[in-house]
Design a protein around this motif. Structure first.
Motif, PDB file in Angstrom:
ATOM      1  N   GLU A 399       0.836  -1.207   0.000  1.00 28.18           N
ATOM      2  CA  GLU A 399       0.000   0.000   0.000  1.00 28.18           C
ATOM      3  C   GLU A 399       0.871   1.258   0.000  1.00 28.18           C
ATOM      4  O   GLU A 399       0.582   2.223  -0.731  1.00 28.18           O
ATOM      5  N   ARG A 400       1.916   1.249   0.798  1.00 26.70           N
ATOM      6  CA  ARG A 400       2.798   2.418   0.822  1.00 26.70           C
ATOM      7  C   ARG A 400       3.517   2.584  -0.510  1.00 26.70           C
ATOM      8  O   ARG A 400       3.705   3.708  -0.995  1.00 26.70           O
ATOM      9  N   ALA A 401       3.928   1.460  -1.109  1.00 26.60           N
ATOM     10  CA  ALA A 401       4.578   1.538  -2.417  1.00 26.60           C
ATOM     11  C   ALA A 401       3.612   2.077  -3.464  1.00 26.60           C
ATOM     12  O   ALA A 401       3.996   2.893  -4.319  1.00 26.60           O
ATOM     13  N   LEU A 402       2.359   1.623  -3.403  1.00 24.90           N
ATOM     14  CA  LEU A 402       1.364   2.136  -4.349  1.00 24.90           C
ATOM     15  C   LEU A 402       1.144   3.636  -4.149  1.00 24.90           C
ATOM     16  O   LEU A 402       1.033   4.398  -5.125  1.00 24.90           O
ATOM     17  N   GLU A 403       1.083   4.046  -2.898  1.00 28.88           N
ATOM     18  CA  GLU A 403       0.897   5.472  -2.620  1.00 28.88           C
ATOM     19  C   GLU A 403       2.086   6.282  -3.136  1.00 28.88           C
ATOM     20  O   GLU A 403       1.914   7.336  -3.777  1.00 28.88           O
ATOM     21  N   ALA A 404       3.300   5.786  -2.856  1.00 30.30           N
ATOM     22  CA  ALA A 404       4.495   6.502  -3.308  1.00 30.30           C
ATOM     23  C   ALA A 404       4.563   6.548  -4.826  1.00 30.30           C
ATOM     24  O   ALA A 404       4.880   7.593  -5.425  1.00 30.30           O
ATOM     25  N   VAL A 668      11.514  -8.533 -27.393  1.00 25.79           N
ATOM     26  CA  VAL A 668      12.952  -8.780 -27.524  1.00 25.79           C
ATOM     27  C   VAL A 668      13.723  -7.787 -26.655  1.00 25.79           C
ATOM     28  O   VAL A 668      13.487  -6.582 -26.716  1.00 25.79           O
ATOM     29  N   GLY A 669      14.610  -8.293 -25.816  1.00 27.61           N
ATOM     30  CA  GLY A 669      15.407  -7.447 -24.940  1.00 27.61           C
ATOM     31  C   GLY A 669      14.694  -6.996 -23.690  1.00 27.61           C
ATOM     32  O   GLY A 669      15.216  -6.164 -22.945  1.00 27.61           O
ATOM     33  N   GLY A 670      13.506  -7.553 -23.413  1.00 23.70           N
ATOM     34  CA  GLY A 670      12.748  -7.106 -22.242  1.00 23.70           C
ATOM     35  C   GLY A 670      12.814  -8.040 -21.055  1.00 23.70           C
ATOM     36  O   GLY A 670      11.988  -7.941 -20.139  1.00 23.70           O
ATOM     37  N   GLN A 671      13.786  -8.955 -21.033  1.00 20.95           N
ATOM     38  CA  GLN A 671      13.861  -9.916 -19.932  1.00 20.95           C
ATOM     39  C   GLN A 671      14.063  -9.257 -18.585  1.00 20.95           C
ATOM     40  O   GLN A 671      13.655  -9.790 -17.550  1.00 20.95           O
ATOM     41  N   SER A 672      14.695  -8.099 -18.566  1.00 18.57           N
ATOM     42  CA  SER A 672      14.945  -7.412 -17.292  1.00 18.57           C
ATOM     43  C   SER A 672      13.665  -6.912 -16.650  1.00 18.57           C
ATOM     44  O   SER A 672      13.664  -6.542 -15.477  1.00 18.57           O
ATOM     45  N   PHE A 673      12.577  -6.877 -17.420  1.00 24.74           N
ATOM     46  CA  PHE A 673      11.323  -6.332 -16.897  1.00 24.74           C
ATOM     47  C   PHE A 673      10.306  -7.422 -16.570  1.00 24.74           C
ATOM     48  O   PHE A 673       9.120  -7.135 -16.397  1.00 24.74           O
ATOM     49  N   ALA A 674      10.766  -8.661 -16.482  1.00 26.23           N
ATOM     50  CA  ALA A 674       9.863  -9.764 -16.152  1.00 26.23           C
ATOM     51  C   ALA A 674       9.507  -9.732 -14.674  1.00 26.23           C
ATOM     52  O   ALA A 674      10.198  -9.124 -13.852  1.00 26.23           O
ATOM     53  N   GLY A 675       8.429 -10.383 -14.327  1.00 22.63           N
ATOM     54  CA  GLY A 675       7.999 -10.473 -12.939  1.00 22.63           C
ATOM     55  C   GLY A 675       6.857  -9.519 -12.627  1.00 22.63           C
ATOM     56  O   GLY A 675       6.411  -8.733 -13.472  1.00 22.63           O
ATOM     57  N   ALA A 676       6.374  -9.612 -11.392  1.00 30.29           N
ATOM     58  CA  ALA A 676       5.277  -8.753 -10.942  1.00 30.29           C
ATOM     59  C   ALA A 676       5.823  -7.407 -10.472  1.00 30.29           C
ATOM     60  O   ALA A 676       6.880  -7.334  -9.831  1.00 30.29           O
ATOM     61  N   TRP A 677       5.074  -6.356 -10.780  1.00 29.16           N
ATOM     62  CA  TRP A 677       5.473  -4.992 -10.421  1.00 29.16           C
ATOM     63  C   TRP A 677       4.355  -4.329  -9.630  1.00 29.16           C
ATOM     64  O   TRP A 677       3.174  -4.585  -9.867  1.00 29.16           O
ATOM     65  N   ILE A 678       4.752  -3.489  -8.697  1.00 31.43           N
ATOM     66  CA  ILE A 678       3.800  -2.609  -8.005  1.00 31.43           C
ATOM     67  C   ILE A 678       3.734  -1.323  -8.817  1.00 31.43           C
ATOM     68  O   ILE A 678       4.734  -0.608  -8.942  1.00 31.43           O
ATOM     69  N   ALA A 679       2.596  -1.032  -9.411  1.00 26.57           N
ATOM     70  CA  ALA A 679       2.503   0.059 -10.391  1.00 26.57           C
ATOM     71  C   ALA A 679       1.306   0.950 -10.105  1.00 26.57           C
ATOM     72  O   ALA A 679       0.264   0.492  -9.630  1.00 26.57           O
ATOM     73  N   SER A 680       1.487   2.237 -10.423  1.00 30.84           N
ATOM     74  CA  SER A 680       0.415   3.228 -10.347  1.00 30.84           C
ATOM     75  C   SER A 680       0.327   3.941 -11.691  1.00 30.84           C
ATOM     76  O   SER A 680       1.357   4.362 -12.237  1.00 30.84           O
ATOM     77  N   PHE A 681      -0.897   4.059 -12.219  1.00 34.47           N
ATOM     78  CA  PHE A 681      -1.146   4.674 -13.524  1.00 34.47           C
ATOM     79  C   PHE A 681      -1.874   6.002 -13.306  1.00 34.47           C
ATOM     80  O   PHE A 681      -2.922   6.028 -12.640  1.00 34.47           O
ATOM     81  N   VAL A 682      -1.330   7.087 -13.865  1.00 30.40           N
ATOM     82  CA  VAL A 682      -1.951   8.420 -13.747  1.00 30.40           C
ATOM     83  C   VAL A 682      -2.008   9.036 -15.140  1.00 30.40           C
ATOM     84  O   VAL A 682      -0.980   9.072 -15.841  1.00 30.40           O
TER      85      VAL A 682
END
Length: 740
Positions: A399-404, A668-682
């Motif tokens: 929750e704090r990560a989402l807020e930040a 292609v080249g996006g392996q570094s961005f795999a996995g789950a992320w805590i994200a906020s869209f504005v």
């Protein structure tokens, strides 16, 4: 045998005593059947004559009822043998049921042999584990003696119905039999014919020894027989009595001195039969061999077979038979008497020690069960508390990560909105000058041919637009500065560009979205110049790869109108796409084309990206800095676009998720961005853009997960310590002391 609960056997070959109930040929049906494997002595001619006479049709059925003994009333016949019968009687004074054994053929009886069993029973009268003698009437006609009546039958009857017995019950019965033998041996009497048929059971299931007709006396400490026993053995040719498969091999010797270890072996054989359902060494092959032997050879064959055969092992396979009980059975049945228990008291002690050890183990288990249950409960409760605490901590961290992230995304979106608005306003201010429209009209009227009109227009554009040199163009990667300015006519033909570029000027780009604003880049080969109308309002284009620099960029275009309001040209300014967020996203400045920084694989702790909301198309992302040679469109999944639209429709202003999957991870080249992320869209005001600020979920929770792993490790150590402690205590209190 004096059977107190069932009919007697036929006449013994060497003794007038009837056999016990449950033994072979017990005569319960009124007729006797001599079993050559059941006895070890050949019957005398007189015994054979009696047996033949009693076997004639009708001879046994006409058993006359004798006169009632004084003080007793005979009820009915329990069984008969070659020398007498056993009657159920009632004591006149008390009504108590007793067993009365009467004898026939008084003149032909061997009185020493007949009185021997009575003497043995009288000597053992004090033991509960021996059938009790209640009275004797030797002067009566016929002579008789009275025993207690046990209606539950013999151990042989029990084994016929329930064999094999549970190990616990078998051990209890064996201990009771051993107690009877201890009393008999202590009174100077060896049973010498112990088998299931000679063990009766009272109403409490306690075993009682009976049939002491083949018993022997022991001398004062040397094991020698008494004078009466010696005389009896002389009359039987010195051959020892007993029953095959229950007697030890040394008992068959004619000159063998009676030994307490004979009864020890027989006790082991009875215990083995209770556990397995049959006595040791009895197989069909050996039984057939013994039946085929002459009476004189049978004993020698039996002794050799028992001595040379492997030790009986079926009791090892019985479930519930523990190591202590196995040792007791094996030691009782060893052919070498020197390795056997020395007497019945040693067997009884071993059985009692085993029983006490079992009870101690049971008490220890129950005693340790409490601490084990408490420890297990504490560990479970502790694990639940730790898991719930960690879960609550995860929720708070997320929750704090989402807020930040929402706060950061909001700041970036607001900043981008200001940048775009500023660029839009500046662009609209330039195109709003009527002089520009006039100059464009003049150039258009001249057909955009080189000349004064075109030169004047280009000079004017150079004055009203910022100058972009090659150095400035290269520096745009450090901020949101303009990459270029250009002018297109109403047909999509580029007429002017700052900085100049011959690959762009006088080429048609009618198929670009920044010209027609239809949200799509069309095929340049099939889209003719002038086939599409220009945009009629300020438009922020889709990203595209520059034909001159091969860089991803976007353009902001504004229409130039004549006096009649018609769009006669477009003025545009371009921005390098991955430079829009460069001042906010430091990762983009550290990423090379190969996607590596400082010779180490890039690890992104936070990513700022830009997407187009309606199409979900990627506009800016650190992945773009790697310049992957692919034209594959990278878009947000439909579910997230719908969630963003729903959040905006509800007035929440942002969409948040802790399970965001970066769409570049599959590119292609996006392996570094795999996995789950805590994200906020504005969303970015005034545009169709959405700013995304995201951080790896595992990184955000790493400290908490490390704490949880540490607590679990401590819990495992504590649990291991408890298990080792309780296990050690359990081993100490339940160890097999006899084996130790």
């Amino acid at each position: 045998m004096p059977s107190a609960s069932a009919p007697p056997q036929d006449a013994r070959p060497t003794s007038p005593e009837p056999p016990p109930p449950g033994s072979p040929g017990d005569g319960r049906d009124g007729y006797s059947a001599f079993d050559p494997l059941a006895e070890t002595v050949k019957p005398s001619p007189a015994d054979v004559a009696v047996t033949r006479r009693l076997s004639r049709p009708g001879a046994r059925r006409a058993e006359p009822k004798p006169a009632d003994p004084p003080g007793y009333r005979l009820r009915h016949l329990l069984g008969r043998g070659g020398f007498g019968a056993v009657w159920l009687a009632t004591e006149s004074a008390t009504g108590k049921q007793v067993a009365v054994k009467t004898f026939r053929h008084v003149r032909a009886l061997d009185w020493p042999l007949l009185t021997r069993e009575v003497e043995k029973l009288a000597a053992l009268d004090a033991s509960r584990h021996v059938v009790q003698l209640l009275g004797v009437g030797w002067e009566a006609d016929p002579p008789y003696y009275v025993m207690e009546y046990l209606p539950d039958g013999s151990l042989a009857d029990l084994l016929d119905k329930e064999a094999p017995l549970p190990p616990k019950r078998a051990a209890e019965l064996a201990e009771g039999i051993a107690a009877g033998l201890v009393h008999a041996h202590g009174s100077g009497i060896l049973h010498c014919d112990l088998k299931p048929g000679n063990v009766l059971l009272d109403r409490d299931g306690v075993p009682r020894l009976c049939d002491f007709g083949q018993a022997r006396g022991v001398g004062a400490g040397n094991g020698a027989g008494t004078a009466d026993d010696s005389a009896s053995e002389a009359r039987t040719g010195g051959r020892p009595l007993g029953t095959l498969f229950y007697m030890p091999p040394e008992q068959v010797a004619p000159d063998a001195a009676p030994d307490a270890r004979w009864d020890v072996y027989a006790l082991g054989a009875v215990l083995y039969e209770m556990l397995t359902g049959h006595p040791p060494h009895r197989t069909e092959e050996l039984s057939d061999r013994l039946k085929a032997c002459s009476p004189g050879e049978r004993l020698a064959v039996y002794a050799k077979a028992v001595s040379e055969s492997p030790r009986p092992a079926e009791h090892l396979k019985v479930r519930g038979v523990d190591a202590a009980l196995i040792r007791i059975v094996d030691r009782c049945l060893t052919p070498d008497p020197a390795q056997r228990y020395p007497n019945a008291q040693a067997v009884r002690t071993a059985l009692r020690q085993r029983s006490e050890d079992a009870a101690r183990r049971s008490r220890a288990r129950w005693a340790l069960l409490g601490p084990a249950a408490v420890a297990a409960t504490l560990l479970i409760v502790g694990a639940l508390i730790v898991n719930r605490t960690l879960e609550a901590g995860r929720g708070q961290v997320v929750e704090r990560a989402l807020e930040a992230n929402a706060l950061s995304a909001g700041l970036v979106a607001h900043s981008l909105e200001q940048v775009v608005n500023r660029k839009r306003v500046d662009l609209e201010r330039v195109v709003a000058d009527p002089r520009l429209a006039d100059l464009v009209a003049d150039a258009a009227d001249a057909g955009w041919a080189p000349g004064p009109a075109r030169t004047t227009l280009f000079s004017y554009l150079a004055l009203v637009t910022p100058e972009v040199t090659e150095e400035q163009e290269a520096a745009t990667a450090e901020g949101a500065a303009d990459l270029s300015w250009f002018l297109q006519d109403a047909t999509g033909m580029t007429r002017w560009r700052n900085p100049p570029d011959d690959e762009v000027v006088d080429h048609s780009f009618v198929w670009r979205d920044y010209f027609h604003g239809l949200g799509e880049h069309f095929d340049p080969e099939t889209t003719a110049s002038g086939s599409l109308p220009p945009v009629d309002r300020t438009h922020v284009s889709l990203p595209y790869r520059s034909t001159s620099t091969e860089e991803w960029k976007l353009a902001i275009t504004a229409p130039i109108r004549n006096e009649r309001g018609e769009v006669i040209a477009l003025l545009a300014r371009t921005v390098l796409l991955d430079a829009l967020l460069s001042e906010y996203d430091a990762t983009k400045r550290n990423v090379t084309r190969e996607g590596r920084a400082d010779d180490d694989a890039v690890r992104y702790t936070r990513v700022i990206a830009l997407f187009e909301r309606q199409s979900g198309r990627l506009l800016d992302h650190p992945w773009l800095a790697e310049r992957p040679d692919t034209e594959t469109a990278v878009e947000l999944p439909d579910s997230e676009r719908e969630a963003i639209d729903a959040a905006l429709a509800d007035g929440r202003g942002s969409f948040r998720t802790d399970r965001h999957v970066d769409p570049t991870a599959a590119a292609v080249g996006g392996q570094s961005f795999a996995g789950a992320w805590i994200a906020s869209f504005v969303p970015v005001g005034g545009t169709d853009w959405v700013v995304v600020v995201q951080e790896p979920r595992d990184d955000a929770l790493r400290l908490l997960e490390d704490l949880g792993d540490g607590l679990r490790l401590v819990g495992l150590f504590v649990a291991g310590g408890i298990v080792l402690t309780l296990g050690g205590l359990l081993f100490w209190f339940t160890r097999d002391r006899a084996a130790a």
